[in-house]
Design a protein around this motif. Sequence first.
Motif, PDB file in Angstrom:
ATOM      1  N   PHE A  87      24.571  27.943   2.595  1.00  0.00           N
ATOM      2  CA  PHE A  87      25.575  28.743   2.105  1.00  0.00           C
ATOM      3  C   PHE A  87      25.077  28.435   0.442  1.00  0.00           C
ATOM      4  N   ARG A  88      25.232  29.536  -0.393  1.00  0.00           N
ATOM      5  CA  ARG A  88      25.220  29.308  -1.863  1.00  0.00           C
ATOM      6  C   ARG A  88      26.370  29.888  -2.476  1.00  0.00           C
ATOM      7  N   PRO A  89      27.029  28.971  -3.436  1.00  0.00           N
ATOM      8  CA  PRO A  89      28.163  29.631  -4.224  1.00  0.00           C
ATOM      9  C   PRO A  89      27.958  31.060  -4.811  1.00  0.00           C
ATOM     10  N   GLU A  90      29.090  31.943  -4.615  1.00  0.00           N
ATOM     11  CA  GLU A  90      29.166  33.218  -5.394  1.00  0.00           C
ATOM     12  C   GLU A  90      29.082  32.903  -7.113  1.00  0.00           C
ATOM     13  N   ILE A  91      27.927  33.669  -7.759  1.00  0.00           N
ATOM     14  CA  ILE A  91      27.599  33.527  -8.823  1.00  0.00           C
ATOM     15  C   ILE A  91      28.811  33.848 -10.065  1.00  0.00           C
ATOM     16  N   ARG A  92      29.157  32.881 -10.664  1.00  0.00           N
ATOM     17  CA  ARG A  92      30.037  33.088 -11.873  1.00  0.00           C
ATOM     18  C   ARG A  92      29.497  33.202 -13.284  1.00  0.00           C
ATOM     19  N   GLU A  93      29.247  34.232 -13.887  1.00  0.00           N
ATOM     20  CA  GLU A  93      28.707  34.395 -14.927  1.00  0.00           C
ATOM     21  C   GLU A  93      28.720  33.226 -16.039  1.00  0.00           C
ATOM     22  N   ASN A  94      27.386  32.681 -16.514  1.00  0.00           N
ATOM     23  CA  ASN A  94      27.543  31.545 -17.544  1.00  0.00           C
ATOM     24  C   ASN A  94      28.142  30.524 -17.347  1.00  0.00           C
ATOM     25  N   TYR A  95      27.966  29.751 -16.119  1.00  0.00           N
ATOM     26  CA  TYR A  95      28.704  28.730 -15.694  1.00  0.00           C
ATOM     27  C   TYR A  95      27.871  27.728 -14.743  1.00  0.00           C
ATOM     28  N   ASN A  96      28.087  26.622 -14.974  1.00  0.00           N
ATOM     29  CA  ASN A  96      27.117  25.675 -14.349  1.00  0.00           C
ATOM     30  C   ASN A  96      27.748  25.477 -12.741  1.00  0.00           C
ATOM     31  N   GLN A  97      26.881  25.911 -11.722  1.00  0.00           N
ATOM     32  CA  GLN A  97      27.287  25.553 -10.390  1.00  0.00           C
ATOM     33  C   GLN A  97      26.495  24.986  -9.460  1.00  0.00           C
ATOM     34  N   ILE A  98      25.470  24.065 -10.307  1.00  0.00           N
ATOM     35  CA  ILE A  98      24.583  23.305  -9.341  1.00  0.00           C
ATOM     36  C   ILE A  98      24.867  22.227  -8.490  1.00  0.00           C
ATOM     37  N   PHE A  99      25.934  21.581  -8.944  1.00  0.00           N
ATOM     38  CA  PHE A  99      26.348  20.277  -8.264  1.00  0.00           C
ATOM     39  C   PHE A  99      27.417  20.347  -7.509  1.00  0.00           C
ATOM     40  N   THR A 100      27.308  20.885  -5.978  1.00  0.00           N
ATOM     41  CA  THR A 100      28.446  21.278  -5.164  1.00  0.00           C
ATOM     42  C   THR A 100      28.960  20.097  -4.675  1.00  0.00           C
ATOM     43  N   ARG A 101      28.120  18.805  -4.513  1.00  0.00           N
ATOM     44  CA  ARG A 101      28.764  17.739  -4.082  1.00  0.00           C
ATOM     45  C   ARG A 101      29.937  17.326  -4.890  1.00  0.00           C
ATOM     46  N   ASP A 102      30.236  17.567  -6.137  1.00  0.00           N
ATOM     47  CA  ASP A 102      31.501  17.228  -6.823  1.00  0.00           C
ATOM     48  C   ASP A 102      32.682  17.823  -6.327  1.00  0.00           C
ATOM     49  N   ILE A 103      32.675  18.912  -5.925  1.00  0.00           N
ATOM     50  CA  ILE A 103      33.736  19.806  -5.756  1.00  0.00           C
ATOM     51  C   ILE A 103      34.349  19.635  -4.291  1.00  0.00           C
ATOM     52  N   GLY A 104      33.543  19.195  -3.604  1.00  0.00           N
ATOM     53  CA  GLY A 104      34.374  18.902  -2.003  1.00  0.00           C
ATOM     54  C   GLY A 104      33.491  18.114  -1.264  1.00  0.00           C
ATOM     55  N   PHE A 105      33.885  17.665  -0.315  1.00  0.00           N
ATOM     56  CA  PHE A 105      33.067  16.628   0.688  1.00  0.00           C
ATOM     57  C   PHE A 105      33.787  16.901   2.176  1.00  0.00           C
ATOM     58  N   VAL A 106      32.945  16.565   3.120  1.00  0.00           N
ATOM     59  CA  VAL A 106      33.562  16.454   4.599  1.00  0.00           C
ATOM     60  C   VAL A 106      33.238  15.209   5.033  1.00  0.00           C
ATOM     61  N   ILE A 107      34.649  14.877   5.767  1.00  0.00           N
ATOM     62  CA  ILE A 107      34.448  13.568   6.423  1.00  0.00           C
ATOM     63  C   ILE A 107      34.924  13.881   7.897  1.00  0.00           C
ATOM     64  N   ASP A 108      34.131  13.736   8.866  1.00  0.00           N
ATOM     65  CA  ASP A 108      34.381  13.862  10.143  1.00  0.00           C
ATOM     66  C   ASP A 108      34.476  15.487  10.200  1.00  0.00           C
ATOM     67  N   ASP A 109      35.643  16.085  10.344  1.00  0.00           N
ATOM     68  CA  ASP A 109      35.657  17.609  10.489  1.00  0.00           C
ATOM     69  C   ASP A 109      36.888  18.053   9.543  1.00  0.00           C
ATOM     70  N   VAL A 110      36.944  17.092   8.535  1.00  0.00           N
ATOM     71  CA  VAL A 110      37.855  17.498   7.466  1.00  0.00           C
ATOM     72  C   VAL A 110      37.156  17.737   6.300  1.00  0.00           C
TER      73      VAL A 110
END
Length: 304
Positions: A72-95
Amino acid sequence: MLALNIKNETSRLRAVVLGIANSNGPTPTAEEAYDPKSLEHILAGTYPKEADMIREMDAFHRVFEKYGVRVFRPEIRENYNQIFTRDIGFVIDDVFIKSNILPDRAREVEAIQYVIDQINPAKVVSPPEEVHIEGGDVMLWNDYIFIGTYKGSDYKDYITARTNVQGVQYIKDLFPHKKVKEFDLIKSKIEARDNALHLDCCFQPVGDNKAIIYKRGFREEADYLFLLDLFREENLFHISRKEMYHMNSNVFSIDSNVVVSERKFTRLNKWLRKNGFVVEEIPYAEIAKQEGLLRCSTLPLIRD
């Protein structure tokens, strides 16, 4: 629906959110820098160009395709840094846990909302405001959850301090059956060579029993010794200050024997191959200038 499952860092990957470098925006000003490494490159005029970063991320994407991983890739937001998806959320087990990130970055979460909408809503949690936690600080190792934090009384003065003690407690409360172990990390606002921005900047497991580690990334020697005891000396690859700066510990595992690594990490890649790993080498040195690398640009959703 996406049936989330993440219990460690190295099991066979099935689905992942990979960041995106398109429409990354202009080079930030020095005042806008989130970390000392970006600042260093902004001031030196060597901040990465969008075209180069797109090329690097495309190379990463092709490796995932080679192994049949759903991307999956993030939807593009104009002029916005969206490289580091690890910062915005994470999964533990099934949560799925949404991160409380720097306010300037809130739109990054909106850009992957279409992915979150495919998860059972009962399995999506948002921590309260006082809880700070980012995915780069959270590392799963079967029964363990390792969490990087910063316990200094000057926490609020550090833009490089991303996970607080309330964040650690939140995870302990959410997963009482897990062994949660926190690590107090070295932080610097001005010297990237002495700044462990996240736990994955100074430590990461690979395979079934090995890990990459930077001893001086930990404020307390006891934390380093804990990992030394858990993984054993012969299973640890110790990186130098310079290798930490170039983010040698921020590789990414697609399987217990497959590691995606930066092609210039010669010493590390040689050690990995010697220990039976398939190493998928790609160029990622431009993205590294923003103090993030391969693990930082991924948000794994499903592993076997």
